[in-house]
Write a protein that holds these residues in place. Structure first.
Motif, PDB file in Angstrom:
ATOM      1  N   ASP A 165       0.810  -1.222   0.000  1.00  0.00           N
ATOM      2  CA  ASP A 165       0.000   0.000   0.000  1.00  0.00           C
ATOM      3  C   ASP A 165       0.845   1.275   0.000  1.00  0.00           C
ATOM      4  O   ASP A 165       0.591   2.201  -0.765  1.00  0.00           O
ATOM      5  CB  ASP A 165      -0.910   0.028   1.243  1.00  0.00           C
ATOM      6  N   GLU A 166       1.865   1.315   0.876  1.00  0.00           N
ATOM      7  CA  GLU A 166       2.584   2.598   1.014  1.00  0.00           C
ATOM      8  C   GLU A 166       3.295   2.988  -0.281  1.00  0.00           C
ATOM      9  O   GLU A 166       3.408   4.171  -0.600  1.00  0.00           O
ATOM     10  CB  GLU A 166       3.539   2.589   2.227  1.00  0.00           C
ATOM     11  N   VAL A 167       3.727   1.988  -1.043  1.00  0.00           N
ATOM     12  CA  VAL A 167       4.413   2.278  -2.317  1.00  0.00           C
ATOM     13  C   VAL A 167       3.429   2.922  -3.291  1.00  0.00           C
ATOM     14  O   VAL A 167       3.688   3.960  -3.902  1.00  0.00           O
ATOM     15  CB  VAL A 167       4.986   0.962  -2.930  1.00  0.00           C
ATOM     16  N   VAL A 168       2.253   2.283  -3.414  1.00  0.00           N
ATOM     17  CA  VAL A 168       1.262   2.738  -4.391  1.00  0.00           C
ATOM     18  C   VAL A 168       0.662   4.090  -3.961  1.00  0.00           C
ATOM     19  O   VAL A 168       0.447   4.978  -4.786  1.00  0.00           O
ATOM     20  CB  VAL A 168       0.157   1.658  -4.526  1.00  0.00           C
ATOM     21  N   ILE A 169       0.432   4.239  -2.672  1.00  0.00           N
ATOM     22  CA  ILE A 169      -0.135   5.499  -2.176  1.00  0.00           C
ATOM     23  C   ILE A 169       0.853   6.647  -2.456  1.00  0.00           C
ATOM     24  O   ILE A 169       0.447   7.740  -2.865  1.00  0.00           O
ATOM     25  CB  ILE A 169      -0.467   5.385  -0.662  1.00  0.00           C
ATOM     26  N   GLY A 170       2.151   6.367  -2.287  1.00  0.00           N
ATOM     27  CA  GLY A 170       3.180   7.377  -2.577  1.00  0.00           C
ATOM     28  C   GLY A 170       3.126   7.823  -4.033  1.00  0.00           C
ATOM     29  O   GLY A 170       3.225   9.022  -4.338  1.00  0.00           O
ATOM     30  N   ILE A 171       2.949   6.867  -4.942  1.00  0.00           N
ATOM     31  CA  ILE A 171       2.878   7.185  -6.383  1.00  0.00           C
ATOM     32  C   ILE A 171       1.697   8.114  -6.644  1.00  0.00           C
ATOM     33  O   ILE A 171       1.808   9.118  -7.349  1.00  0.00           O
ATOM     34  CB  ILE A 171       2.660   5.892  -7.216  1.00  0.00           C
ATOM     35  N   VAL A 172       0.550   7.779  -6.067  1.00  0.00           N
ATOM     36  CA  VAL A 172      -0.676   8.541  -6.340  1.00  0.00           C
ATOM     37  C   VAL A 172      -0.582   9.941  -5.727  1.00  0.00           C
ATOM     38  O   VAL A 172      -0.936  10.941  -6.358  1.00  0.00           O
ATOM     39  CB  VAL A 172      -1.912   7.774  -5.814  1.00  0.00           C
ATOM     40  N   ARG A 173      -0.047  10.007  -4.513  1.00  0.00           N
ATOM     41  CA  ARG A 173       0.083  11.313  -3.847  1.00  0.00           C
ATOM     42  C   ARG A 173       0.922  12.261  -4.714  1.00  0.00           C
ATOM     43  O   ARG A 173       0.569  13.407  -4.939  1.00  0.00           O
ATOM     44  CB  ARG A 173       0.743  11.108  -2.475  1.00  0.00           C
TER      45      ARG A 173
END
Ligand code: AMP
Length: 216
Positions: free
Chosen positions: A61-69
């Protein structure tokens, strides 16, 4: 306008999200496309994501959330975004709510694209992707002009590792376990609409535009 398309792998949400974004002048934000590009380019993100993707598992999750942010900070996203393949877990959905709130925005609509499991398998096993530019084809439904060659850039077409049968089964299992709960999450928020994803691509697109109130 901020839209999310939810549906199992092979529901056609990638194709539809791309076309809707083009038609509406919005950004098409596909975490799968961003991750695949990173894998192709061999960046640190790509190296981390590769093993999960090849096995049909979710990237943390944290990887993907970072991309979107990061992506949502860019001014081009102000006009509107069609999210494709994100969020995929409740914790990603909560993070998206927080990020949008920070930007003074909110999610307008979440569309569930409904397709039977039988149709999903038929679609995914025939899918082909350009190794060079990422364009997608289907051996029956959207074949390239020349077999095995991309119409857009002339690159070679291949079958994604994660479109092979055992990986597809794992992706469907992950979808049911981690992503389906998002449907009731968004239902409770009153933003969910359901659209039948079977039928010709153009027809499904019209249904989607109607569902989000852009066309009647
Ligand atoms: P897709 O093209 O959306 O089917 O995504 C292909 C693969 O990329 C998935 O099977 C996951 O391994 C990874 N992926 C894409 N989006 C996400 C996401 N939101 N969360 C976690 N993993 C993702």
């Amino acid at each position: 306008m901020y839209l999310v398309l939810i549906g199992p792998p092979g529901s056609g949400k990638g194709t539809q999200a791309k076309r809707m974004a083009e038609e509406l002048g919005f950004v098409h934000l596909s975490t799968g496309d961003i991750l695949r590009e990173a894998v192709r380019e061999g960046t640190p993100l790509g190296l981390e994501a590769k093993k999960y993707m090849e096995e049909g598992r979710l990237v943390p999750d944290e990887v993907v959330i970072g991309i979107v942010r990061e992506k949502l900070r860019s001014p081009e996203c102000e006009k509107g975004v069609v999210f494709d393949g994100f969020p995929r877990t409740i914790s990603q959905a909560e993070a998206l709510d927080r990020i949008l709130e920070e930007l003074g925005r909110r999610l307008d609509r979440v569309v569930e694209v409904e397709v039977s499991e039988e149709e999903v398998l038929r679609r995914l096993t025939g899918r082909r992707t350009c190794r060079n530019c990422g364009a997608m084809y289907h051996v029956f439904f959207e074949p390239p002009k020349v077999e095995g060659v991309c119409d857009k850039c002339g690159g070679p077409l291949y079958q994604r590792e994660d479109d092979k049968e055992d990986v597809i089964k794992e992706r469907l299992r992950v979808y049911r376990k981690d992503t389906e709960p998002l449907i009731s999450y968004y239902e409770k928020k009153g933003v969910l609409v359901k659209v039948k994803g079977e039928g010709p691509i153009e027809e499904v697109k019209q249904r989607l535009l109607e569902a989000i109130g852009v066309r009647r």
